[in-house]
Scaffold this active site. Structure first.
Site, PDB file in Angstrom:
ATOM      1  N   GLU A 379      -8.993  64.150 134.461  1.00 34.78           N
ATOM      2  CA  GLU A 379      -7.738  64.363 135.187  1.00 34.78           C
ATOM      3  C   GLU A 379      -7.991  64.264 136.685  1.00 34.78           C
ATOM      4  O   GLU A 379      -9.086  64.584 137.148  1.00 34.78           O
ATOM      5  CB  GLU A 379      -7.197  65.778 134.898  1.00 34.78           C
ATOM      6  CG  GLU A 379      -6.670  65.964 133.497  1.00 34.78           C
ATOM      7  CD  GLU A 379      -6.228  67.404 133.241  1.00 34.78           C
ATOM      8  OE1 GLU A 379      -6.398  68.271 134.125  1.00 34.78           O
ATOM      9  OE2 GLU A 379      -5.710  67.655 132.146  1.00 34.78           O
ATOM     10  N   LYS A 381      -8.208  65.533 140.275  1.00 31.01           N
ATOM     11  CA  LYS A 381      -8.399  66.877 140.847  1.00 31.01           C
ATOM     12  C   LYS A 381      -7.570  66.934 142.124  1.00 31.01           C
ATOM     13  O   LYS A 381      -7.928  66.354 143.147  1.00 31.01           O
ATOM     14  CB  LYS A 381      -9.871  67.145 141.145  1.00 31.01           C
ATOM     15  CG  LYS A 381     -10.128  68.562 141.649  1.00 31.01           C
ATOM     16  CD  LYS A 381     -11.618  68.824 141.816  1.00 31.01           C
ATOM     17  CE  LYS A 381     -11.943  70.297 141.986  1.00 31.01           C
ATOM     18  NZ  LYS A 381     -11.306  70.954 143.102  1.00 31.01           N
ATOM     19  N   ARG A 386      -4.141  76.549 143.536  1.00 27.59           N
ATOM     20  CA  ARG A 386      -4.058  76.866 142.115  1.00 27.59           C
ATOM     21  C   ARG A 386      -2.905  77.843 141.892  1.00 27.59           C
ATOM     22  O   ARG A 386      -2.724  78.781 142.677  1.00 27.59           O
ATOM     23  CB  ARG A 386      -5.367  77.523 141.672  1.00 27.59           C
ATOM     24  CG  ARG A 386      -5.463  77.900 140.197  1.00 27.59           C
ATOM     25  CD  ARG A 386      -5.835  76.699 139.387  1.00 27.59           C
ATOM     26  NE  ARG A 386      -6.100  76.962 137.983  1.00 27.59           N
ATOM     27  CZ  ARG A 386      -7.313  77.038 137.450  1.00 27.59           C
ATOM     28  NH1 ARG A 386      -8.387  76.943 138.209  1.00 27.59           N
ATOM     29  NH2 ARG A 386      -7.473  77.204 136.156  1.00 27.59           N
ATOM     30  N   ARG A 402      -5.059  81.901 142.685  1.00 27.61           N
ATOM     31  CA  ARG A 402      -6.352  81.921 142.008  1.00 27.61           C
ATOM     32  C   ARG A 402      -6.960  83.321 142.000  1.00 27.61           C
ATOM     33  O   ARG A 402      -7.694  83.677 141.105  1.00 27.61           O
ATOM     34  CB  ARG A 402      -7.265  80.933 142.727  1.00 27.61           C
ATOM     35  CG  ARG A 402      -8.675  81.229 142.454  1.00 27.61           C
ATOM     36  CD  ARG A 402      -9.556  80.090 142.736  1.00 27.61           C
ATOM     37  NE  ARG A 402     -10.915  80.590 142.619  1.00 27.61           N
ATOM     38  CZ  ARG A 402     -11.960  79.845 142.682  1.00 27.61           C
ATOM     39  NH1 ARG A 402     -11.819  78.567 142.858  1.00 27.61           N
ATOM     40  NH2 ARG A 402     -13.150  80.361 142.575  1.00 27.61           N
ATOM     41  N   GLU A 434      -1.580  73.042 139.762  1.00 30.09           N
ATOM     42  CA  GLU A 434      -1.948  72.971 141.179  1.00 30.09           C
ATOM     43  C   GLU A 434      -0.668  72.649 141.947  1.00 30.09           C
ATOM     44  O   GLU A 434       0.052  71.699 141.613  1.00 30.09           O
ATOM     45  CB  GLU A 434      -3.009  71.871 141.370  1.00 30.09           C
ATOM     46  CG  GLU A 434      -3.592  71.801 142.763  1.00 30.09           C
ATOM     47  CD  GLU A 434      -4.802  72.724 142.983  1.00 30.09           C
ATOM     48  OE1 GLU A 434      -5.054  73.621 142.144  1.00 30.09           O
ATOM     49  OE2 GLU A 434      -5.486  72.564 144.009  1.00 30.09           O
ATOM     50  N   GLU A 533      -9.071  65.019 145.317  1.00 22.93           N
ATOM     51  CA  GLU A 533     -10.463  65.275 145.680  1.00 22.93           C
ATOM     52  C   GLU A 533     -11.447  64.559 144.768  1.00 22.93           C
ATOM     53  O   GLU A 533     -12.607  64.425 145.095  1.00 22.93           O
ATOM     54  CB  GLU A 533     -10.766  66.771 145.550  1.00 22.93           C
ATOM     55  CG  GLU A 533     -10.179  67.632 146.621  1.00 22.93           C
ATOM     56  CD  GLU A 533     -10.524  69.080 146.362  1.00 22.93           C
ATOM     57  OE1 GLU A 533     -11.159  69.691 147.231  1.00 22.93           O
ATOM     58  OE2 GLU A 533     -10.178  69.591 145.287  1.00 22.93           O
ATOM     59  N   LYS A 557     -16.418  69.084 137.348  1.00 22.40           N
ATOM     60  CA  LYS A 557     -15.700  68.416 138.444  1.00 22.40           C
ATOM     61  C   LYS A 557     -16.576  67.373 139.099  1.00 22.40           C
ATOM     62  O   LYS A 557     -17.789  67.544 139.219  1.00 22.40           O
ATOM     63  CB  LYS A 557     -15.183  69.423 139.456  1.00 22.40           C
ATOM     64  CG  LYS A 557     -16.218  70.232 140.182  1.00 22.40           C
ATOM     65  CD  LYS A 557     -15.559  71.181 141.191  1.00 22.40           C
ATOM     66  CE  LYS A 557     -16.520  72.284 141.596  1.00 22.40           C
ATOM     67  NZ  LYS A 557     -15.947  73.242 142.523  1.00 22.40           N
TER      68      LYS A 557
END
Ligand SMILES: Nc1ncnc2c1ncn2[C@@H]1O[C@H](COP(=O)(O)OP(=O)(O)OP(=O)(O)O)[C@@H](O)[C@H]1O
Ligand SMILES: [Mg+2]
Ligand SMILES: [Mg+2]
Length: 750
Positions: A379, A381, A386, A402, A434, A533, A557
């Site tokens: 996916e 990022k 968050r 978060r 997000e 990102e 990630k």
């Protein structure tokens, strides 16, 4: 959370809320705790500490110095305190060998004296290691369970520096001015005297202790108890409206008047929400797990458990990640025991679960190696905030950050969008997503920095300057069913079936399912090209449940920062600094030859060893100038504490350059008035900070962090990164690589 400056702010504000946060409203006030889990009756020690209800002496004279206390009960005799002081060192014993009756020198069943906590905190403050700290906290809890189990909840909240669970957002809400006022009144000194002492001492807690100990009191008010202090903190947090500051001050004053020995020091530190007290959340949970196992009644583990202590700690941590409410956990623990916790404490809509986190990977081949023979999905990022969105059966919505901070007031547009775009079959849900700044006209994602310009509270829908798009990637609860244990494939099906997408308002995270290196590489490039990102790679089928608070191998990630071939170093000059223990952060500038000026480019928080930081602080300390040079360019909002002569050059490795609304580098070149900023320096340096903390087990290095705000909330960083993995450090991409001291001819710039 690792963010550029303003996100760092958000982190800090999360910490602020958390540090000031506190216990579940009704429950803790009712002192509804279950009975002691200790079944053996031990005789109370002969030298008992007087209890708060003891001897009222109406004949005593009011004290001469300072205002008379409101109550005139004589309690805590110094001999009882001396006795406690003699016993308290036993708290450092190994928990398995520790006998709580050896410390509990007050009558069993009566409120536990606050001095026990203050003395224990004194001991904890001398302990550099996490293990010893856990032992002391565990023994402290064992003592309370043995003596007065209903005091366990207040004890834990105080140790956690909270007055309520984070999501309740209850804060003490007192400034230093009120504390100083209360201290002045309680000790009969002038405010200016206290301020002066504070300036000299640098620690208001110590000032409080000294003022108290030098003040002779003819008669003392009731001794403080753990529950009294905690309940008063909650009262302070709840005071609102007119006169609330005055009322808060009076509560503080009443506590201070009753405080003896090292109690004032810790009262003040609690009130300031300072780092130097308490224990990180994970340490606390470990201590609670151990204390529970070792308390007698429920200590028998179910068959097949080899290492009950470890197992109990795991259970407590796991349960806390699903239901982060101490009142509930402690109550269940004391009533039914630690082994039944997973069935007695469950996910509850409206209470945020800890967000699942990801582990960094260096490249696609790395990912493919980690996930051999496993189906996974990639996916985008997104670089935003968050959010865990809870939609309750009654249509009410809460948005949590978060760090479990309540963010609902910041995103009324998200509340509206989500309510509008959920399908009619959906009556309740918890969405993981997000929230990203979005330019609806151009249909592009806006930089993270833009999002952080949104006010944090009481935003009105009509007055929104930065639109956001919700990028949804998970669903944890749907129509009354908890989905945490389902695999991602199933959760996704539920997710995709529950909402209507609307471009720039609510979209599902862009995803592909592929294990072809080339395809993933293309997808990564596309993600980066769309202002993301990088990618998050998630297991899809097997081993793909939602793991609250876990930095799991099932989420990996891949950030563009991590790729070896990106990220160059830059030569930068420190021109100013922000205070921390040494200098907390430096303002770095690049030199613009055309304009002959130093333009600020980023703040660098850490990224250096403590040694280097010390060394640099010392060296730059001799370069302090009264104000910025006229050839320094920096944003209006930059308010460093000290300015330096441009005197040394640091080589800083950076991951990324983005347009900055704050810094001045390349002004006029990149954008007419906007500038480039190396914000990833901060992202990475904060990460480094976390690892330092983890490795040596101490909390002190965190003090180096400095945010754009004050540096008062560093502790949260520790709480959230207990499981930051070391890999991260190895591939850290933005760091202070080296520094060379280059004499810079100042006349050159004049
Ligand atoms: N598709 C996505 N799935 C999960 N998380 C995502 C996604 N897109 C963006 N994110 C963000 O990435 C974060 C997960 O990365 P990580 O576990 O490293 O946390 P982090 O340290 O806050 O990350 P970072 O600082 O890299 O954003 C999430 O907290 C979330 O904010
Ligand atoms: Mg991170
Ligand atoms: Mg992020």
């Amino acid at each position: 959370m690792t963010k550029p400056p303003s996100a760092f702010d958000a982190l800090m504000s999360g910490a602020r809320a958390a540090a000031a946060a506190a216990a579940k409203k009704k429950k803790s006030e009712q002192s509804q705790q279950p009975t002691a889990s200790s079944s053996k009756k031990r005789k109370p020690s002969s030298s008992t500490l007087p209890t708060p209800t003891s001897t009222l002496n109406p004949n005593e004279e009011p004290e001469k110095e300072g205002p008379p206390p409101t109550k005139t009960r004589h309690v805590s005799s110094s001999s009882a305190l001396q006795e406690l002081k003699k016993r308290v060192p036993q708290l450092t014993a190994k928990p398995s060998k520790f006998d709580p009756s050896s410390v509990a020198c007050w009558e069993k069943g009566t409120p536990v004296p606050f001095s026990l906590l203050a003395l224990a905190l004194d001991m904890i403050s001398l302990e550099p290691g996490r293990i010893k700290m856990t032992d002391i906290a565990c023994n402290l809890m064992k003592t309370v369970i043995y003596s007065t189990p209903e005091d366990l909840v207040p004890l834990i909240y105080l140790l956690a520096k909270r007055v309520a669970p984070a999501h309740e957002g209850l804060e003490l809400g007192i400034g230093e001015t009120s504390i100083i006022k209360a201290l002045a009144e309680a000790t009969g000194r002038t405010e200016s005297k206290i301020k002066k002492l504070y300036q000299d001492e640098g620690d208001l807690g110590k000032v409080a202790k000294e003022c108290r100990s030098s003040q002779s009191m003819m008669r003392k008010p009731e001794a403080l108890t753990i529950r009294k202090v905690f309940n008063t903190f909650r009262l302070i947090a709840k005071e609102s409206g007119r006169d609330s500051q005055m009322k808060k001050k009076n509560h503080i004053k009443a506590l201070l008047v009753a405080a003896t020995d090292c109690e004032p020091k810790y009262l003040i530190r609690f009130l300031q929400g300072k780092l130097r007290i308490g224990v990180a959340e994970q340490t606390l949970l470990a201590a609670l797990g151990q204390a529970a196992v070792q308390s007698e009644e429920h200590s028998k583990p179910p068959a097949g458990i080899k290492s009950p202590l470890e197992e109990a700690v795991k259970i407590v941590k796991q349960v806390y990640s699903v239901l982060p409410v101490y009142d509930e956990i402690v109550s269940a623990l004391l009533t039914h025991g630690v082994w039944k916790l997973p069935s007695t404490c469950n996910f509850t809509p409206g209470i945020p679960v800890g967000p699942m986190l990801s582990k960094p990977r260096k490249g696609i081949s790395d990912i493919l190696n980690s996930l051999q023979d496993v189906q996974f999905t990639c996916e985008y990022k997104y670089d935003g905030e968050r959010a865990q969105v809870h939609y309750m059966e009654n249509g009410s919505v809460e948005i949590y950050s978060r760090n479990a901070e309540r963010n609902t007031g910041k995103f009324p547009d998200v509340v509206a969008a989500i309510s509008r775009l959920k399908k009619s079959t959906v009556s309740s849900f918890v969405l993981d997503c997000e929230i990203v700044g979005y330019n609806r006209e151009k249909q592009t994602i806006r930089p993270f920095q833009d999002l952080t310009t949104r006010p944090r509270k009481n935003v009105s829908v009509d007055n929104i300057k930065v639109d956001v798009c919700i990028f949804a990637f998970d669903i944890l609860y749907l129509n009354g069913r908890v989905l945490l244990q389902d695999n991602l494939k199933i959760r996704r099906e539920h997710l995709y079936a529950s909402f209507e997408e609307e471009t720039g308002v609510f979209q599902y995270a862009t995803a592909i399912t592929s294990n072809d290196t080339e395809e993933i590489q293309k997808f990564l490039d596309k993600a980066v090209g769309s202002s993301c990102e990088g990618l998050i790679i998630k297991t899809l089928n097997e081993d793909s449940t939602y793991e609250p608070s876990n930095r799991s191998n099932n989420w990996l990630k891949l950030k563009k920062d991590y790729l070896d071939n990106i990220g160059d170093s830059m030569d930068l000059v420190p021109i100013a600094a922000f205070h921390g223990r040494v200098y907390g952060a430096f303002l770095l500038a690049c030199y613009d030859y055309n304009n002959e000026e130093f333009q600020s480019i980023c703040k660098i928080g850490t990224g250096f060893t403590e040694e280097v930081l010390e060394e640099r602080s010392k060296s730059l300390g001799s370069q302090v100038i009264p104000g910025p040079k006229r050839y320094y360019r920096y944003g209006d909002k930059m308010k460093p504490d000290v300015w330096f002569e441009a005197s040394e050059v640091w080589e800083v490795k950076a991951a990324d350059l983005t347009i900055s609304p704050v810094h001045r580098a390349a002004v006029g070149i990149v954008d007419s008035d906007k500038v480039a900023e190396m914000y990833n320096v901060q992202k990475a340096t904060q990460t480094k900070e976390k690892e330092t903390t983890k490795q040596d087990g101490s909390e002190s290095p965190k003090k180096q962090i400095c945010s754009e705000d004050e540096d008062e909330d560093e502790d949260e960083v520790a709480d959230e990164d207990v499981d930051v993995d070391v890999m991260h450090m190895k591939m850290k991409i933005s760091e202070l690589l080296s520094y060379t001291i280059v004499p810079i001819e100042s006349q050159h710039f004049c």
